[in-house]
Write a protein that holds these residues in place. Sequence first.
Motif, PDB file in Angstrom:
ATOM      1  N   HIS A 111       0.812  -1.217   0.000  1.00  0.00           N
ATOM      2  CA  HIS A 111       0.000   0.000   0.000  1.00  0.00           C
ATOM      3  C   HIS A 111       0.855   1.282   0.000  1.00  0.00           C
ATOM      4  O   HIS A 111       0.536   2.264  -0.675  1.00  0.00           O
ATOM      5  N   HIS A 115       1.048   4.340  -2.833  1.00  0.00           N
ATOM      6  CA  HIS A 115       0.829   5.780  -2.593  1.00  0.00           C
ATOM      7  C   HIS A 115       1.876   6.603  -3.356  1.00  0.00           C
ATOM      8  O   HIS A 115       1.574   7.660  -3.902  1.00  0.00           O
ATOM      9  N   GLY A 139      -2.499   8.368   7.024  1.00  0.00           N
ATOM     10  CA  GLY A 139      -3.105   8.309   8.357  1.00  0.00           C
ATOM     11  C   GLY A 139      -2.337   7.373   9.277  1.00  0.00           C
ATOM     12  O   GLY A 139      -2.323   7.556  10.492  1.00  0.00           O
ATOM     13  N   GLY A 140      -1.694   6.370   8.709  1.00  0.00           N
ATOM     14  CA  GLY A 140      -1.015   5.380   9.536  1.00  0.00           C
ATOM     15  C   GLY A 140       0.500   5.415   9.419  1.00  0.00           C
ATOM     16  O   GLY A 140       1.189   4.769  10.213  1.00  0.00           O
ATOM     17  N   GLY A 165      -0.963  12.128   9.379  1.00  0.00           N
ATOM     18  CA  GLY A 165      -2.430  12.138   9.281  1.00  0.00           C
ATOM     19  C   GLY A 165      -3.079  11.918  10.646  1.00  0.00           C
ATOM     20  O   GLY A 165      -4.092  12.535  10.980  1.00  0.00           O
ATOM     21  N   ASP A 169      -5.682  14.170  12.690  1.00  0.00           N
ATOM     22  CA  ASP A 169      -6.943  13.626  13.217  1.00  0.00           C
ATOM     23  C   ASP A 169      -7.076  13.899  14.712  1.00  0.00           C
ATOM     24  O   ASP A 169      -8.147  14.274  15.198  1.00  0.00           O
ATOM     25  N   GLY A 182      -7.912  15.773   8.916  1.00  0.00           N
ATOM     26  CA  GLY A 182      -7.093  16.535   7.976  1.00  0.00           C
ATOM     27  C   GLY A 182      -7.901  17.566   7.185  1.00  0.00           C
ATOM     28  O   GLY A 182      -7.608  18.775   7.241  1.00  0.00           O
ATOM     29  N   GLU A 186      -7.792  21.702   7.560  1.00  0.00           N
ATOM     30  CA  GLU A 186      -7.471  22.550   6.404  1.00  0.00           C
ATOM     31  C   GLU A 186      -8.553  23.617   6.200  1.00  0.00           C
ATOM     32  O   GLU A 186      -8.257  24.798   6.003  1.00  0.00           O
ATOM     33  N   GLY A 286      -2.582  10.211   2.082  1.00  0.00           N
ATOM     34  CA  GLY A 286      -3.746  11.083   2.236  1.00  0.00           C
ATOM     35  C   GLY A 286      -3.435  12.538   2.562  1.00  0.00           C
ATOM     36  O   GLY A 286      -4.140  13.449   2.113  1.00  0.00           O
ATOM     37  N   ASN A 290      -3.632  17.993   1.243  1.00  0.00           N
ATOM     38  CA  ASN A 290      -3.656  19.300   1.920  1.00  0.00           C
ATOM     39  C   ASN A 290      -3.089  20.397   1.003  1.00  0.00           C
ATOM     40  O   ASN A 290      -1.912  20.357   0.620  1.00  0.00           O
ATOM     41  N   ASP A 318      -6.758   6.783  -0.109  1.00  0.00           N
ATOM     42  CA  ASP A 318      -6.742   5.400  -0.592  1.00  0.00           C
ATOM     43  C   ASP A 318      -7.647   5.208  -1.811  1.00  0.00           C
ATOM     44  O   ASP A 318      -8.793   5.669  -1.823  1.00  0.00           O
TER      45      ASP A 318
HETATM   46  O1  KG4 Z   1      -3.624   7.524   2.803  1.00  0.00           O
HETATM   47  P1  KG4 Z   1      -4.907   7.632   3.549  1.00  0.00           P
HETATM   48  O2  KG4 Z   1      -6.167   7.770   2.755  1.00  0.00           O
HETATM   49  O3  KG4 Z   1      -5.099   6.400   4.486  1.00  0.00           O
HETATM   50  C1  KG4 Z   1      -4.032   5.729   5.063  1.00  0.00           C
HETATM   51  O4  KG4 Z   1      -3.383   4.930   4.353  1.00  0.00           O
HETATM   52  O5  KG4 Z   1      -3.782   6.024   6.259  1.00  0.00           O
HETATM   53  O6  KG4 Z   1      -4.749   8.858   4.554  1.00  0.00           O
HETATM   54  C2  KG4 Z   1      -5.746   9.240   5.437  1.00  0.00           C
HETATM   55  C3  KG4 Z   1      -5.218  10.409   6.248  1.00  0.00           C
HETATM   56  C4  KG4 Z   1      -6.145  10.821   7.390  1.00  0.00           C
HETATM   57  O7  KG4 Z   1      -5.389  10.902   8.588  1.00  0.00           O
HETATM   58  C5  KG4 Z   1      -6.661  12.178   6.968  1.00  0.00           C
HETATM   59  O8  KG4 Z   1      -6.930  13.048   8.056  1.00  0.00           O
HETATM   60  C6  KG4 Z   1      -5.512  12.688   6.118  1.00  0.00           C
HETATM   61  O9  KG4 Z   1      -5.056  11.565   5.410  1.00  0.00           O
HETATM   62  N1  KG4 Z   1      -5.957  13.738   5.186  1.00  0.00           N
HETATM   63  C7  KG4 Z   1      -5.528  15.020   5.244  1.00  0.00           C
HETATM   64  C8  KG4 Z   1      -6.255  15.717   4.239  1.00  0.00           C
HETATM   65  N2  KG4 Z   1      -7.076  14.833   3.603  1.00  0.00           N
HETATM   66  C9  KG4 Z   1      -6.863  13.619   4.190  1.00  0.00           C
HETATM   67  N3  KG4 Z   1      -4.642  15.628   6.051  1.00  0.00           N
HETATM   68  C10 KG4 Z   1      -4.447  16.944   5.887  1.00  0.00           C
HETATM   69  N4  KG4 Z   1      -5.115  17.699   4.971  1.00  0.00           N
HETATM   70  C11 KG4 Z   1      -6.016  17.129   4.126  1.00  0.00           C
HETATM   71  N5  KG4 Z   1      -6.653  17.853   3.228  1.00  0.00           N
END
Ligand code: KG4
Length: 349
Positions: A111, A115, A139-140, A165, A169, A182, A186, A286, A290, A318
């Motif tokens: 994964h 990305h 996020g992780g 992330g 959160d 996130g 923003e 993710g 931003n 994702d």
């Molecule tokens: O990559 P992702 O979809 O899932 C994982 O693999 O973890 O990332 C999700 C993370 C969440 O913590 C979310 O708050 C963050 O990405 N995120 C953002 C924004 N959109 C999503 N963080 C900051 N600004 C954003 N616009």
Amino acid sequence: MLILGIETSCDETALALVENGRWIRGTQMVSSIASHQRFGGVVPEIASRAHVELFTCELETLLSDAGVSGRDIDRIAVTCGPGLPGSLLAGVIAAKSLGWIWKKPVVRVNHLHAHLYAAVMGLPQWPLDEPMVGLVISGGHTALVQMKGMSRFSLLGQTRDDAVGEAFDKVAKLLGLGFPGGPEIEKTARLGNDRAYRFSVPKIKGGSDYDFSFSGIKTAVLYTVQRPSPERGVSGPKLPAAQSLKPELVADLAASFQRAVVDEVVMKSVKACRSLRVSRLVVGGGVIANRPLRERLKEVCGDSKIEVAIPPMGLCTDNGAMIAGLGFLLDPATAAELTAVPDLAMGMN
Ligand code: KG4
Ligand code: ZN
């Protein structure tokens, strides 16, 4: 080669059809996020059950919208890790079953690598075998890696505590904003002054120069929120903080937090490129959705003569397209290799 990509590592049940690793023929994505919102985070059991419930319907829609049947698909690519065990398992079992029914090979995809691939998917001129620095901010996970193409990675640094992330959160929760935090931070930050508070990232003792730590900023936000100050609308530490905060304070805190995180992430990435004498940076995950971060990265990389690849907005969080895309570059797995690996590390397949 037409590849079906399957991504179920967290709360998104995401599928896509991608031709030759680049051309997206169709996508489907349903997130179970609404069912998790009242818990303030993803509940693994709810997420895995949702994947099982949603998968077949999404697959049928994807195939019929694209006018494609199982016969037209050349291979299946599936996220094997890292992620939530039950969620990953749902996707891996679906991929294995389809591979068996359609008699098609199945590819395992990391994964985190996917990305990074999302950033270059739409850039046919981007060389895939040159040295690059990669930054994964999700996020992780939070990791800086030295890359030789899309298959050889060596870790430069990673977070010692919260992923970027996750920090967004958690701070959003402290400020009484919604989940995922996130996008909420923003949006709220647009109304605030990003210089109202100075949240600096602590120097990390030992380890790599490229390690990250975000829990200190999170705690600094918490202390600011809890500091009794009636003129700011904060009544004291015993009250549920978020309910007693004035909107202007929330906006200033969100903006100042976001600025500190953006500065830290941009600074470390550019420093890695400079000291390794690498002129290409690839960013995924993710958090790269931003906008202030995207803009700052482009600005600083432009000044430093570093070419930066950032995924289009639809491929930051994702999605199935990045899985199908990277699946084009990888070799199919044997049935025994098709397992979910929740703690799959960067650089492993
Ligand atoms: O990559 P992702 O979809 O899932 C994982 O693999 O973890 O990332 C999700 C993370 C969440 O913590 C979310 O708050 C963050 O990405 N995120 C953002 C924004 N959109 C999503 N963080 C900051 N600004 C954003 N616009
Ligand atoms: Zn992700």
